[in-house]
Design an enzyme around this catalytic site. Structure first.
Site, PDB file in Angstrom:
ATOM      1  N   ASP A  77      37.859 -30.002  58.247  1.00  0.00           N
ATOM      2  CA  ASP A  77      36.966 -31.087  57.820  1.00  0.00           C
ATOM      3  C   ASP A  77      37.355 -32.406  58.485  1.00  0.00           C
ATOM      4  OD1 ASP A  77      34.743 -32.096  56.478  1.00  0.00           O
ATOM      5  OD2 ASP A  77      35.887 -32.597  54.668  1.00  0.00           O
ATOM      6  N   LYS A  80      36.770 -35.658  60.336  1.00  0.00           N
ATOM      7  CA  LYS A  80      35.665 -36.608  60.462  1.00  0.00           C
ATOM      8  C   LYS A  80      36.240 -38.006  60.278  1.00  0.00           C
ATOM      9  CE  LYS A  80      34.588 -35.909  55.572  1.00  0.00           C
ATOM     10  NZ  LYS A  80      33.556 -35.492  54.622  1.00  0.00           N
ATOM     11  N   ASN A  98      38.058 -39.087  57.133  1.00  0.00           N
ATOM     12  CA  ASN A  98      39.356 -38.474  56.853  1.00  0.00           C
ATOM     13  C   ASN A  98      40.443 -38.958  57.812  1.00  0.00           C
ATOM     14  OD1 ASN A  98      38.345 -37.092  54.690  1.00  0.00           O
ATOM     15  ND2 ASN A  98      37.978 -35.209  55.822  1.00  0.00           N
ATOM     16  N   ASP A 155      42.916 -35.721  53.569  1.00  0.00           N
ATOM     17  CA  ASP A 155      42.030 -34.762  52.913  1.00  0.00           C
ATOM     18  C   ASP A 155      42.162 -33.355  53.485  1.00  0.00           C
ATOM     19  OD1 ASP A 155      40.202 -33.446  51.395  1.00  0.00           O
ATOM     20  OD2 ASP A 155      38.488 -34.680  51.960  1.00  0.00           O
ATOM     21  N   THR A 165      31.924 -30.688  56.949  1.00  0.00           N
ATOM     22  CA  THR A 165      30.875 -31.692  56.821  1.00  0.00           C
ATOM     23  C   THR A 165      29.806 -31.423  57.862  1.00  0.00           C
ATOM     24  OG1 THR A 165      32.493 -33.271  55.977  1.00  0.00           O
ATOM     25  CG2 THR A 165      30.430 -34.176  56.858  1.00  0.00           C
TER      26      THR A 165
END
Length: 151
Positions: free
Chosen positions: A20, A22, A25, A42, A61
């Site tokens: 994840d 992005k 994060n 995260d 995401t």
């Protein structure tokens, strides 16, 4: 991007895939940009992956998820390289490489790997940066740059 790649390589060396990555994060440890260190946060979707046990859960995401994750095929740490390329694309141009209001349509675009360097900002971006993005935003993870090639 270099510290981000280093952090992801470290995680991958431990057998951890983030899944994840992005901008939300990615954190800086100080407001002083000259002294700031970037941190990855995260790890809620992270998991251990080995050559014998690949990941299979569809997660991440929407705009950042790799095509192999969307295709519900077993996948490994190379999905993180795709996500880092999306982050890099956004940092360089201010626009995402893949966009659609409808997530189903967005996922179809991602699975095809359809993007371009059409935004005006790309006129000022080096050929080397574009080349790295091209080599990371490759639909087939077998053909995507790997850790040894990026270093």
């Amino acid at each position: 991007m270099s510290p981000l790649f280093d952090a992801v390589f470290y995680c991958h060396g431990l057998g951890i895939v983030h899944r994840d990555l992005k901008p939300e994060n990615l954190l800086l440890d100080t407001k002083d940009l000259e002294k700031a260190t970037i941190k990855i946060s995260d790890f809620g979707l992270a998991r251990f992956v080995t050559s014998e046990e690949l990941a299979t859960t569809t997660c991440g995401t929407p705009g950042y998820v790799a095509p192999e994750v969307l295709s519900k095929k077993p996948y490994d740490q190379r999905c993180d390289y795709w996500s880092l390329a999306v982050v890099m694309f956004i940092m360089l141009s201010g626009t995402p490489p893949f966009y659609h209001e409808d997530n189903f349509e967005l996922f179809e675009i991602i699975k095809k790997g359809e993007y371009d360097f059409g935004a005006p900002a790309w006129a000022e971006i080096s050929d080397e940066a574009k080349d790295l993005v091209r080599k990371l935003l490759v639909v087939n993870p077998e053909n995507r740059l790997n850790m040894d090639e990026i270093k």
